[in-house]
Design an enzyme around this catalytic site. Structure first.
Site, PDB file in Angstrom:
ATOM      1  N   GLY A  23       0.905  -1.312   0.106  1.00 32.16           N
ATOM      2  CA  GLY A  23       0.163  -0.028  -0.062  1.00 32.16           C
ATOM      3  C   GLY A  23       0.881   1.258  -0.093  1.00 32.16           C
ATOM      4  O   GLY A  23       1.665   1.234  -0.725  1.00 32.16           O
ATOM      5  N   LYS A  89       2.837  24.913  -1.383  1.00 34.36           N
ATOM      6  CA  LYS A  89       4.315  25.325  -1.549  1.00 34.36           C
ATOM      7  C   LYS A  89       4.522  25.804  -2.790  1.00 34.36           C
ATOM      8  O   LYS A  89       4.392  25.542  -3.920  1.00 34.36           O
ATOM      9  CB  LYS A  89       4.798  23.632  -1.742  1.00 34.36           C
TER      10      LYS A  89
END
Lengths: 533, 493
Positions: A23, A89
């Site tokens: 995962g 960002k």
């Protein structure tokens, strides 16, 4: 347990079932993309993961390309920001890289605009030689905005200076994986909890046939995607794909990570501070700040590295430090037989330029582009996929080495090694042509284009001997006046933006809405430097 | 570095329009800006080799249009001055093979034409490239060709023309075009344009290239008329590579495709003035020759390239891998010899000049100069490699029965594209991705790809969407004026 039966589906020539091993960010990004872009009626997707095995949680700092990925998946950007505790960002600040005490921001945008067809930085190079005192970085809108703690979406008006940049996110990668898990499961992805014990190979073809899990469970599939992280269970362990070791160029091999409470304003940029034997990241999220010290174990003991980290974090620790070990490099091939590796299982490059999630994204998109067929030779698809991936890895590798190599630091053995080490020829000649002519060769296939190379080279003090001849034609006064004007307009544009925290609060307060053409966020592009390019 | 480090005296050698175009480029990018800034001037000398003006029609891509525009040259004056007409692309027709469906064509039947244009073909829908959607549509029985989705192709088929629209939502916004004109008119236009420029022009043959004592650079040129021309930097755009061949190791030429020698024949006819002036040129591939047919206002021009053993009338196909040696650079016909197909001679020369402008030479040989040369040569060679891949495909389609072989790059491209509909990862410098794809479609290859993302689209709904798009493009094209009417209305003739 008998092999999982795969129902016959529409379009039987493509493979009909995949098993994703692992995962984490890579696994769930892959599952989410396959489930949305290919769909459950064409492909059975099973993801096997074990809660006993932690995830690295790579890529808390991302690149603007992630917006493109999310857009392809129809993800509501504000919902994503809220669910992943994201902040915006505008670039990465590099502190102490060229020399101790120096800093610059590698922004998501170019420096001003070309003048008479010549890149702006050539004019700046001439001006600074004549004593012009402002830094090149004063001519970058995202840098000025970031330093002022401001944020805004880029403007849709291409004539405006405010359209010349892009943005990314700082995210909690574990929350992103969880978010995508929910997304993928809602689209029919089966999640199996279990530890992989073995992978059965076909005796004659050598292709993978089934996963064998703890407890004897067996899962057969047409294709296997290895997202098992550093363990590289399929590509590395079972198929023994050689690992190309780049640690002689990127010698850092350990990281110690430590999340802290937030302290001070929420900055719209990441920070990478160079230390004596490595560097430290600082990634501001809404609910915490991520810190980590990447270092080279040949030049620093683990306890010293941890001390350095603790001495340089600016908030109260929220957990015990976590140590990771790694080797820079990549698998010689990311797709072998009927198995492809995505993420850390295919290679590792340190998170200096936030490239981990980008590399996952590119691998997923290329895999879909060259999607395998059943009972058909896959060599061309495999070769094309592997060629794309190796180009991406090698070009990012060179860009990362650049940060270490172009330094004037002489304060530690580590920096002396990096400054003087032999570097790849491909990088050597790029540095040479910049040093001589201030020219940055442009490539088509690769992430970092000239604005990024200019930011790092000039940010770390690699001032070239020459610049474009034709920038000499203007008088000194005229040029300096023009540059002053540009600087002023960039400053004004950046300071017309709202405070980063205010923008985030507003976006997080908005309720999720349908993903329509009238989204409040701008379009996305596979580019670092703008959303309208 | 200061501007005076540029070579002070530049000498350009060639015939036809080539030296004039180089002079114009230097005038616009070096001489004028330096003059405006009151800097030390640069002196240009042009040696026009004595040769009959080539009797031919030049067909250009949009490179010339962009060059003119960027340098403030009025399009109307240019079109009038050169008696030019517009060119939206090339209809590529192939002789169909007699038996198999391979690239090689030698049969008597011709394929229907495919229109190769510069703009896009269709558009990306939900992240899926248009040709993949078209292939999915074809699997549902939709029969339109890729060029039915090119605005340029549709305009051309109806003999219409309109310039690109500035409105981003217009179908015409992505349109681009070039021109067709007689080479002699272009030479005349350029020389007139430069009449007032301070350029020393010599019209003479060249009797000797005098080298510097180290034999690595050119010192001066001795002309047939007894004059002597010296300079700091030399640009060779001559068809016989007069300067380049005087330098040592000037045989770095490669011919990565086979055949390496082609025989060129050409003919000029007066155009039937009653026939409409088409806004495109025609290219015929197969039966052992490549034929180009172009018309300008008054003349029709046809040119054939046929395979030939090396002999008197054949010319070696080549690309110079080291075009910049010493103080001399080879561009245009001195850089390469190949049929002017898709990438025409003006386009190729402008590419070389733009590259030179990126790495302007310095007056003295320095490390910097060595680096400039290295990158200049590398970039032009990379371009040559791509162009040869393209030529290799065209040669194969035309000369297959004469043993034409594909270049390595072309083979790789063909193999991957036919299987997957994706081009290999390579640096795209010369042709845009959409142009490569159009070219591969034009060659009538057996395309076997089937993109999984295209299958997201419901077949019937996609066919409806494609049908509607095709109709919209046709209708939009139909609303544009006829090519000749456009020229008349805008007083371009």
């Amino acid at each position: 347990m008998p092999a999982k039966r795969v129902p016959e589906k529409h379009g039987a020539d493509f493979i009909q079932s995949v098993v994703i091993v692992g995962g984490g960010t890579a696994g769930w990004m892959t599952a989410a993309a396959l489930s949305e872009l290919i769909g459950r009626d064409r492909l059975d997707i099973t993801l096997v993961e074990s809660e006993q095995i932690g995830t690295v949680g790579v890529g808390e700092a991302t690149l603007p390309h992630l917006r493109h990925f999310n857009t392809r998946l129809g993800i509501n950007e504000h919902d994503f920001v809220r669910q992943t505790q994201a902040s915006y960002k505008l670039g990465i600040e590099f502190v102490n890289w060229g020399q101790v005490g120096e800093a610059y921001i590698h922004p998501f945008g170019d420096f001003s605009r070309p003048i008479a067809g010549i890149d702006f930085y050539h004019y700046w190079l001439r001006a600074q030689r004549e004593g012009f005192e402002h830094r090149l970085f004063d001519f970058s809108l995202p840098v000025v905005a970031a330093k002022g703690n401001k944020f805004s979406y880029p403007s849709a008006n291409k004539a405006s200076l405010q359209s010349d940049f892009s943005y990314a996110f700082h995210i909690d990668a574990n929350l992103y994986a969880a978010y995508l898990r929910q997304y993928a499961e809602a689209r029919g992805v089966s999640r199996i909890e279990g530890k992989v014990l073995d992978i059965e190979l076909n005796q004659s073809s050598g292709e993978a046939e089934a996963l064998v899990l703890e407890g004897g469970w067996r899962y057969a599939a047409d294709f296997f995607i290895d997202c098992s992280g550093f363990r590289s269970l399929v590509l590395g362990k079972v198929l023994a794909t050689p690992f190309i070791d780049w640690s002689h160029w990127l010698p850092c091999d350990r990281a110690v990570a430590l999340p802290t409470k937030n302290s001070g304003p929420l900055l719209p940029y990441s920070r990478a501070t160079a230390h004596r034997a490595g560097w430290q990241w600082r990634i501001p999220l809404r609910h915490r700040t991520g810190h980590g010290h990447v270092y080279c174990s040949s030049y620093s003991r683990d306890d010293a590295a941890l001390d350095t980290l603790i001495a340089n974090v600016d908030g109260e620790p929220l957990a015990d430090p976590r140590v990771l070990t790694f080797t820079a490099g990549r698998r010689s091939q990311a797709w072998v037989k009927n198995c492809a590796a995505i993420g850390l299982s295919s290679g590792f490059l340190e998170p200096l330029e936030s490239t981990s999630i980008y590399l996952i994204q590119i691998a997923i998109m290329k895999l879909i582009e060259f999607f395998p067929k059943r009972q058909a030779p896959q060599q061309k698809n495999r070769d094309a996929f592997n060629r794309h991936l190796s180009l991406e890895y090698e070009r990012i590798r060179d860009f990362l080495i650049l940060h270490y190599h172009v330094t004037r630091r002489q304060d530690s053995e580590f920096w002396n090694y990096c400054r003087t080490m032999p570097i790849p020829d491909s990088l050597q000649e790029r540095i040479q042509v910049f040093q001589e002519l201030a020219h940055v060769p442009r490539y088509t296939n690769g992430l970092f284009l000239p604005p990024s190379w200019v930011a790092v080279l000039l940010g770390q003090g690699a001032i070239p001997k020459n610049f474009q001849t034709m920038v000499n034609i203007h008088s000194r006064d005229l040029l300096h006046k023009e540059l002053e004007k540009i600087k002023q307009s960039i400053y004004q544009a950046a300071h017309s933006f709202a405070d980063h925290q205010t923008v985030l609060d507003k976006h997080c307060a908005e309720s999720p809405q349908e993903n329509t053409a009238a989204q409040p966020w701008p379009p996305s592009a596979m580019s670092l430097y703008g959303v309208f390019s | 570095m200061a501007a005076h480090q540029l070579p002070a005296s530049w000498v350009i050698v060639g015939s036809g329009f080539y030296p004039w175009l180089v002079a114009l480029f230097l005038q616009k990018t070096l001489v004028k800006p330096l003059q405006r800034a009151g800097r030390q001037p640069i002196r240009l000398t042009l040696l026009q080799q004595q040769s009959a003006a080539p009797e031919r029609v030049i067909t250009t891509s949009s490179a010339l249009r962009h060059f003119n525009k960027n340098n403030g040259l009025s399009e109307a004056n240019f079109v009038r001055g050169c008696r030019a007409c517009f060119n939206l692309g090339t209809v590529i027709q192939r002789a169909l093979p007699t038996e198999d469906r391979s690239l090689s064509g030698a049969g008597a039947k011709k394929s229907s034409g495919f229109f190769f244009a510069e703009g896009p073909y269709g558009y990306i829908m939900r992240g899926v490239r248009f040709h993949h959607l078209l292939a999915h549509g074809a699997a549902q029985g939709f029969t339109a060709k890729l060029d039915a989705f090119s605005v340029a192709a549709q305009l051309a088929q109806q003999n219409r023309f309109t310039p690109p629209s500035t409105r981003s939502d217009s179908l015409f916004s992505s349109l681009d075009y070039g021109y067709r004109f007689h080479a002699a008119h272009y030479t005349e236009y350029l020389s007139k344009l430069l009449e007032d420029a301070d350029i020393s022009v010599y019209r003479s043959g060249l009797s000797r290239v005098q080298l510097e004592p180290d034999h690595q650079s050119i010192a001066a040129l001795e002309l047939d008329n007894g004059d002597r021309v010296s300079g700091d930097f030399f640009i060779d755009v001559s068809e016989n590579r007069v300067l380049k061949s005087a330098l040592p190791k000037s045989d770095h030429c490669v011919s990565p495709c086979h055949p390496t020698a082609v025989l060129q024949t050409a003919g000029v006819q007066t155009r039937d003035s009653k026939a409409p002036l088409k806004p495109y040129q025609h290219l015929m591939l197969g039966r052992g020759e490549i034929s180009i047919a172009s018309t300008s206002h008054k003349q029709g021009y046809s040119q054939q390239f046929a395979v030939a053993a090396s002999g008197e009338n054949s010319a070696k196909v080549f690309w110079d891998l080291q075009p910049w040696q010493g103080n001399c650079v080879a561009l245009g016909p001195a850089l390469s010899n190949r049929p002017p197909i898709i990438i025409d001679e003006v386009h190729s020369l402008l590419n070389g000049l733009h590259e030179l402008a990126r790495f302007w030479p310095k007056r003295d040989a320095t490390d910097t100069d060595a680096v400039s040369k290295k990158w200049f040569n590398r970039n032009l060679s990379a371009e040559g490699e791509q162009i040869f891949d393209m030529d290799s495909l065209l040669f194969k389609a035309s000369f297959a029965h004469f043993g034409a072989e594909l270049s390595h790059g072309a083979k790789e491209m063909l193999a991957l594209f036919c299987e997957t509909g994706v081009l290999p990862a390579r640096e795209q410098q010369t042709l845009a991705e959409s142009q490569w794809i159009a070219l591969l479609y034009a060659l009538g290859l057996p395309l076997k790809f089937d993109n999984i993302l295209a299958r997201q689209f419901d077949g019937a709904a996609l066919v409806k969407q494609l049908t509607q798009l095709k109709k919209s493009i046709q209708q939009a094209a139909g609303s544009a004026p006829l090519h000749e009417e456009f020229l008349r209305l805008n007083r371009l003739v």
